[in-house]
Write an enzyme that holds these catalytic residues in place. Structure first.
Site, PDB file in Angstrom:
ATOM      1  N   GLY A  77      -6.166   4.098   4.611  1.00  0.00           N
ATOM      2  CA  GLY A  77      -5.278   4.838   5.309  1.00  0.00           C
ATOM      3  C   GLY A  77      -4.652   5.847   4.400  1.00  0.00           C
ATOM      4  O   GLY A  77      -4.214   5.498   3.148  1.00  0.00           O
ATOM      5  N   ARG A 141     -12.916   4.060   4.967  1.00  0.00           N
ATOM      6  CA  ARG A 141     -12.695   2.816   4.929  1.00  0.00           C
ATOM      7  C   ARG A 141     -13.879   1.729   4.510  1.00  0.00           C
ATOM      8  O   ARG A 141     -14.143   0.687   4.877  1.00  0.00           O
ATOM      9  CB  ARG A 141     -12.242   2.043   6.158  1.00  0.00           C
ATOM     10  CG  ARG A 141     -10.807   2.751   6.378  1.00  0.00           C
ATOM     11  CD  ARG A 141      -9.999   1.874   7.446  1.00  0.00           C
ATOM     12  NE  ARG A 141      -8.749   2.270   7.959  1.00  0.00           N
ATOM     13  CZ  ARG A 141      -7.689   1.896   7.179  1.00  0.00           C
ATOM     14  NH1 ARG A 141      -7.690   1.155   6.152  1.00  0.00           N
ATOM     15  NH2 ARG A 141      -6.533   2.339   7.536  1.00  0.00           N
ATOM     16  N   ASP A 171      -4.736  -3.617  -1.073  1.00  0.00           N
ATOM     17  CA  ASP A 171      -5.283  -4.757  -1.734  1.00  0.00           C
ATOM     18  C   ASP A 171      -6.860  -4.888  -1.885  1.00  0.00           C
ATOM     19  O   ASP A 171      -7.373  -5.233  -2.754  1.00  0.00           O
ATOM     20  CB  ASP A 171      -4.590  -6.017  -1.216  1.00  0.00           C
ATOM     21  CG  ASP A 171      -4.521  -6.064   0.404  1.00  0.00           C
ATOM     22  OD1 ASP A 171      -4.968  -4.863   0.864  1.00  0.00           O
ATOM     23  OD2 ASP A 171      -4.197  -7.029   1.029  1.00  0.00           O
ATOM     24  N   ASP A 172      -7.292  -4.620  -0.644  1.00  0.00           N
ATOM     25  CA  ASP A 172      -8.796  -4.906  -0.284  1.00  0.00           C
ATOM     26  C   ASP A 172      -9.454  -3.696  -1.387  1.00  0.00           C
ATOM     27  O   ASP A 172     -10.489  -4.172  -2.015  1.00  0.00           O
ATOM     28  CB  ASP A 172      -9.500  -4.852   0.741  1.00  0.00           C
ATOM     29  CG  ASP A 172      -8.985  -5.891   1.846  1.00  0.00           C
ATOM     30  OD1 ASP A 172      -8.893  -7.095   0.990  1.00  0.00           O
ATOM     31  OD2 ASP A 172      -9.316  -5.790   3.150  1.00  0.00           O
ATOM     32  N   LYS A 198      -2.022   1.863  -3.622  1.00  0.00           N
ATOM     33  CA  LYS A 198      -1.583   2.767  -2.455  1.00  0.00           C
ATOM     34  C   LYS A 198      -1.437   1.802  -1.136  1.00  0.00           C
ATOM     35  O   LYS A 198      -2.248   0.932  -0.691  1.00  0.00           O
ATOM     36  CB  LYS A 198      -2.556   3.729  -2.251  1.00  0.00           C
ATOM     37  CG  LYS A 198      -2.578   4.445  -1.072  1.00  0.00           C
ATOM     38  CD  LYS A 198      -3.838   4.351  -0.117  1.00  0.00           C
ATOM     39  CE  LYS A 198      -4.375   3.179   0.657  1.00  0.00           C
ATOM     40  NZ  LYS A 198      -4.901   3.248   1.666  1.00  0.00           N
ATOM     41  N   THR A 199      -0.414   2.106  -0.509  1.00  0.00           N
ATOM     42  CA  THR A 199      -0.376   1.894   1.281  1.00  0.00           C
ATOM     43  C   THR A 199       0.967   2.087   1.423  1.00  0.00           C
ATOM     44  O   THR A 199       2.054   1.494   1.029  1.00  0.00           O
ATOM     45  CB  THR A 199      -1.179   0.180   1.468  1.00  0.00           C
ATOM     46  OG1 THR A 199      -0.801   0.124   2.897  1.00  0.00           O
ATOM     47  CG2 THR A 199      -0.274  -0.872   0.605  1.00  0.00           C
ATOM     48  N   ASP A 201       2.135   0.380   3.795  1.00  0.00           N
ATOM     49  CA  ASP A 201       2.356  -0.927   4.513  1.00  0.00           C
ATOM     50  C   ASP A 201       3.319  -1.669   3.500  1.00  0.00           C
ATOM     51  O   ASP A 201       3.859  -2.833   4.028  1.00  0.00           O
ATOM     52  CB  ASP A 201       1.194  -1.828   4.587  1.00  0.00           C
ATOM     53  CG  ASP A 201       0.181  -1.106   5.924  1.00  0.00           C
ATOM     54  OD1 ASP A 201       0.647  -0.158   6.294  1.00  0.00           O
ATOM     55  OD2 ASP A 201      -0.912  -1.690   6.129  1.00  0.00           O
ATOM     56  N   TYR A 239      19.685   4.649  27.334  1.00  0.00           N
ATOM     57  CA  TYR A 239      18.297   4.032  27.143  1.00  0.00           C
ATOM     58  C   TYR A 239      18.439   2.979  26.024  1.00  0.00           C
ATOM     59  O   TYR A 239      19.087   3.047  24.972  1.00  0.00           O
ATOM     60  CB  TYR A 239      17.251   5.159  26.743  1.00  0.00           C
ATOM     61  CG  TYR A 239      17.162   6.329  27.767  1.00  0.00           C
ATOM     62  CD1 TYR A 239      16.700   5.844  28.858  1.00  0.00           C
ATOM     63  CD2 TYR A 239      17.435   7.490  27.506  1.00  0.00           C
ATOM     64  CE1 TYR A 239      16.436   6.931  29.848  1.00  0.00           C
ATOM     65  CE2 TYR A 239      17.240   8.435  28.376  1.00  0.00           C
ATOM     66  CZ  TYR A 239      16.697   8.165  29.534  1.00  0.00           C
ATOM     67  OH  TYR A 239      16.303   9.149  30.522  1.00  0.00           O
ATOM     68  N   GLY A 247       2.069  -0.650  10.136  1.00  0.00           N
ATOM     69  CA  GLY A 247       2.557  -1.470   8.879  1.00  0.00           C
ATOM     70  C   GLY A 247       1.284  -2.740   8.906  1.00  0.00           C
ATOM     71  O   GLY A 247       1.474  -3.665   8.182  1.00  0.00           O
ATOM     72  N   GLU A 307       4.223  -3.511  13.721  1.00  0.00           N
ATOM     73  CA  GLU A 307       2.877  -3.556  14.583  1.00  0.00           C
ATOM     74  C   GLU A 307       2.095  -4.792  14.758  1.00  0.00           C
ATOM     75  O   GLU A 307       1.433  -4.801  15.476  1.00  0.00           O
ATOM     76  CB  GLU A 307       2.109  -2.460  13.530  1.00  0.00           C
ATOM     77  CG  GLU A 307       0.696  -2.107  14.119  1.00  0.00           C
ATOM     78  CD  GLU A 307       0.003  -1.090  13.032  1.00  0.00           C
ATOM     79  OE1 GLU A 307      -0.532  -0.167  13.700  1.00  0.00           O
ATOM     80  OE2 GLU A 307       0.347  -1.244  11.970  1.00  0.00           O
ATOM     81  N   GLY A 423       4.474   9.523   9.742  1.00  0.00           N
ATOM     82  CA  GLY A 423       4.889   9.513   8.282  1.00  0.00           C
ATOM     83  C   GLY A 423       3.783   9.313   7.272  1.00  0.00           C
ATOM     84  O   GLY A 423       4.043   9.430   5.920  1.00  0.00           O
ATOM     85  N   ARG A 424       2.716   9.150   7.715  1.00  0.00           N
ATOM     86  CA  ARG A 424       1.696   8.802   6.615  1.00  0.00           C
ATOM     87  C   ARG A 424       1.170   9.896   5.820  1.00  0.00           C
ATOM     88  O   ARG A 424       0.676   9.770   4.619  1.00  0.00           O
ATOM     89  CB  ARG A 424       0.203   8.224   7.327  1.00  0.00           C
ATOM     90  CG  ARG A 424       0.360   6.772   7.977  1.00  0.00           C
ATOM     91  CD  ARG A 424      -0.781   6.000   8.081  1.00  0.00           C
ATOM     92  NE  ARG A 424      -2.069   7.080   8.508  1.00  0.00           N
ATOM     93  CZ  ARG A 424      -3.181   6.496   8.696  1.00  0.00           C
ATOM     94  NH1 ARG A 424      -3.487   5.214   8.496  1.00  0.00           N
ATOM     95  NH2 ARG A 424      -4.089   7.329   9.113  1.00  0.00           N
TER      96      ARG A 424
HETATM   97  P1  FBP Z   1      -3.988   0.937   4.564  1.00  0.00           P
HETATM   98  O1  FBP Z   1      -3.068   1.859   3.641  1.00  0.00           O
HETATM   99  O2  FBP Z   1      -3.955  -0.589   4.371  1.00  0.00           O
HETATM  100  O3  FBP Z   1      -5.646   1.399   4.640  1.00  0.00           O
HETATM  101  O4  FBP Z   1      -3.461   0.946   6.119  1.00  0.00           O
HETATM  102  C1  FBP Z   1      -2.504   1.709   6.568  1.00  0.00           C
HETATM  103  C2  FBP Z   1      -2.413   1.822   7.999  1.00  0.00           C
HETATM  104  O5  FBP Z   1      -1.560   3.100   8.345  1.00  0.00           O
HETATM  105  C3  FBP Z   1      -1.816   0.722   8.571  1.00  0.00           C
HETATM  106  O6  FBP Z   1      -0.438   0.532   8.766  1.00  0.00           O
HETATM  107  C4  FBP Z   1      -2.341   0.775   9.980  1.00  0.00           C
HETATM  108  O7  FBP Z   1      -2.368  -0.444  10.820  1.00  0.00           O
HETATM  109  C5  FBP Z   1      -3.754   1.316   9.807  1.00  0.00           C
HETATM  110  O8  FBP Z   1      -3.714   1.888   8.492  1.00  0.00           O
HETATM  111  C6  FBP Z   1      -4.225   2.502  10.747  1.00  0.00           C
HETATM  112  O9  FBP Z   1      -5.479   2.662  10.544  1.00  0.00           O
HETATM  113  P2  FBP Z   1      -6.382   3.928  11.093  1.00  0.00           P
HETATM  114  O10 FBP Z   1      -6.030   5.067   9.957  1.00  0.00           O
HETATM  115  O11 FBP Z   1      -7.616   3.646  10.952  1.00  0.00           O
HETATM  116  O12 FBP Z   1      -5.828   4.108  12.483  1.00  0.00           O
END
Ligand code: FBP
Length: 551
Positions: A77, A141, A171-172, A198-199, A201, A239, A247, A307, A423-424
């Site tokens: 991700g 992936r 990690d993987d 990197k992540t 999470d 609300y 995550g 999540e 945010g990613r």
């Molecule tokens: P990694 O950094 O571990 O690859 O995952 C980050 C992440 O954003 C997780 O928080 C989320 O559950 C997943 O990727 C979503 O995956 P996708 O991009 O396939 O929708």
């Protein structure tokens, strides 16, 4: 291409780096290391990369170094700062020798296997400095774990004269980087492999790696949004906002956002599991806060939901496992049924008593998601389940009962949100821009020093950047044996939220106050890139608490 003023300004931002990365560098090696657990098995599986020392980079003298061709892969991700790792790597290998070349493998690890690449020249790198996203070469992936993939990699690298690969992943992916490093040593392929943490999470961290990159920026973006919602809630007073946060399994993002914004409730999956909580326990916990606030006339609030929650509820986990097995064995039969109702009856008939009761009480839409949305391996795609909507429905039902009994007199109107993709790929915060660039340069030094099976390491991150410490940590040091797809495998230990650690303890000590009091919300506002260091360069609350820089 048109650019925003911020894009233009960020293009010339010069990341801050540790003092030891500014001039010429040399390595200082520590004592041999051990894996965090299962030492004998890991040693046997990694005879060439086990036990290597931790490395510190220190200031050194100019040396003439040969040019090096390096391949880089973005894996998994997106996380803010990936482009800066690549920029740091590029600048690093050019500093070592201007003739060095950097190749980017396209679309993630499959780019290496299929020989899809592009040379990353200065012009390309300059376009991407300090930007979010992974679009410079894309990500993927595909798992690098089969020997035929490794052998294809050797062929591709030979063609391009590549003698080192940098894998930027979680990690993987870093586990696989280590397997690849070991394989290439055994085969005497002459290809080094270096990993980078990197992540978003935040679950790739340990004694040596203080945080994974991207966590800082992503949490700051989500916290800005949560803060804005809290200000709206405080203003409109009508609300309850249920906010699910990305995550995957660990709740680090939810916890960090709670520390930054002080919501009324934040669920922590690891706590739910440790206390063996049921879905009804969670609903009851939420309802208690809503009722108490309603008694004070406060019919609004914020609730953060990690999540991965559903998989940490022990009884739900058992239900999901039963559904996975059931549908793996009888999928055709299940799909042949015409109506949703028939499918529901079929599933109910096949479940154990405990799981049937849970399945029956779930909102119908969620029960349906549990049987419909499956990944290519036939497992429920837990991240697609709209837990926040499920909780709203269940809380609503419970409040209606309490109202009937005269125990609740408030008004409940709820809105749901899911923050993840927002945010990613955000423009990396100064912290991530600096951290990532430093990780990239460090990787180049590890390569020039002939190292393999290492993760690029930058630590002491709560100090100003020039006091950060750079080096390398053997990936085998972070490994243990875990069951994956029915087999014991060497993997990097995933870091979940620890209930005995300072960030959770701080949260637990304050949450009651945050739940009931009126004026506790914090509004972090948007990430600031220019201005005083206390506004622009602060690391996460998690890091500050973990390192004792905040009490
Ligand atoms: P990694 O950094 O571990 O690859 O995952 C980050 C992440 O954003 C997780 O928080 C989320 O559950 C997943 O990727 C979503 O995956 P996708 O991009 O396939 O929708």
């Amino acid at each position: 291409m048109q650019k925003s003023p911020l894009q233009i300004a960020r293009a010339s931002y010069e990341p801050k780096v540790p003092r030891s990365l500014k001039g010429f560098m040399s390595l200082r090696e520590g004592q041999p290391t051990q894996s965090v657990a299962d030492q004998e098995e890991i040693k046997k599986l990694f005879p060439n990369t086990y036990g290597l020392p931790v490395i510190d980079l220190v200031e050194g003298e100019k040396k003439d170094m040969p040019a090096v061709n390096v391949g880089v892969i973005l894996s998994g991700g997106q996380a803010p700062g990936g482009h800066n790792v690549i920029a740091g790597l590029f600048d690093g290998i050019k500093r070592i020798n201007p003739e060095s070349k950097l190749y980017g493998f396209l679309g993630g690890p499959s780019g290496l296997i299929d020989g899809k690449y592009k040379e990353l020249t200065k012009d390309i790198i300059d376009e991407y400095r300090n930007t979010g996203g992974f679009d410079i070469i894309g990500s993927g992936r595909t798992k690098l774990e089969e020997t035929w993939q490794f052998d294809n990699g050797i062929e591709v690298c030979r063609k391009l004269g590549i003698t080192a690969i940098v894998i930027i992943g979680g990690d993987d992916s870093n586990t696989n980087a280590c397997v690849l490093a070991e394989y290439y040593l055994q085969k005497k392929a002459g290809i080094q492999v270096i990993g980078c943490p990197k992540t978003i999470d935040g679950d790739l961290k340990n004694e040596m790696i203080e945080t994974s990159f991207g966590f800082d920026t992503a949490c700051k973006v989500y916290s800005e949004l949560i803060g804005n919602i809290q200000r709206d809630a405080n203003s409109a007073k009508k609300y309850w906002h249920f906010i699910r946060l990305m995550g995957r399994s660990a709740s680090h993002i939810a916890l960090e956002c709670a520390l930054q914004t002080q919501p009324n409730i934040c669920l922590i999956s690891e706590e739910v599991q440790a206390k063996n909580m049921t879905l009804s326990d969670i609903v009851e916990q939420i309802v208690n806060v809503i009722v108490a606030r309603a008694d004070k006339g406060l019919n609004f609030g914020t609730i953060l939901v990690p999540e991965g929650l559903i998989e940490f509820i022990p009884a739900m986990k058992r239900l999901i496992a039963e559904l996975n097995d059931l549908l793996a064995a009888h999928n055709d039969e299940f799909l042949a049924l015409d109506t949703d109702d028939e499918k529901r009856q079929f599933v109910k008939g096949a479940l154990s008593e405990e799981s049937r009761a849970i399945y029956r009480d779930l909102p119908k839409g969620i029960a349906r998601q549990l049987t419909m949305d499956r990944d290519p391996h036939g497992n429920v795609q837990v991240s697609l389940i709209e837990t926040e909507k499920m909780l709203i429905e269940m809380v609503q039902k419970r409040l209606a009962t309490l109202k009937g009994e005269g125990k609740y007199k408030g008004k409940f109107s709820a809105l749901n949100h899911f923050f993840g993709y927002e945010g990613r790929c955000a423009v990396p915060s100064n912290f991530d821009a600096d951290y990532c660039y430093s990780i990239g340069i460090t990787a180049s030094v590890l390569i020039a020093s002939g190292k393999t099976g290492y993760m690029s390491l930058v630590r002491n991150l709560t100090a100003p950047a020039d006091q950060w410490l750079a080096g390398g940590v053997p990936i085998t040091m972070m490994m243990n044996m875990e069951r994956r797809n029915g087999k014991m495998k060497p993997v990097i230990q995933k870091a979940l939220v620890r209930l005995d650690d300072k960030p959770f303890k701080y949260f637990a000590a304050h949450r009651e106050e945050w739940a009931s009091e009126h004026m506790n919300y914090i509004f972090p506002g948007p990430i600031q890139y220019y201005g005083p260091a206390e506004v622009c360069d602060q690391p996460t609350q998690t890091l500050l608490l973990e390192k004792g820089a905040k009490k």
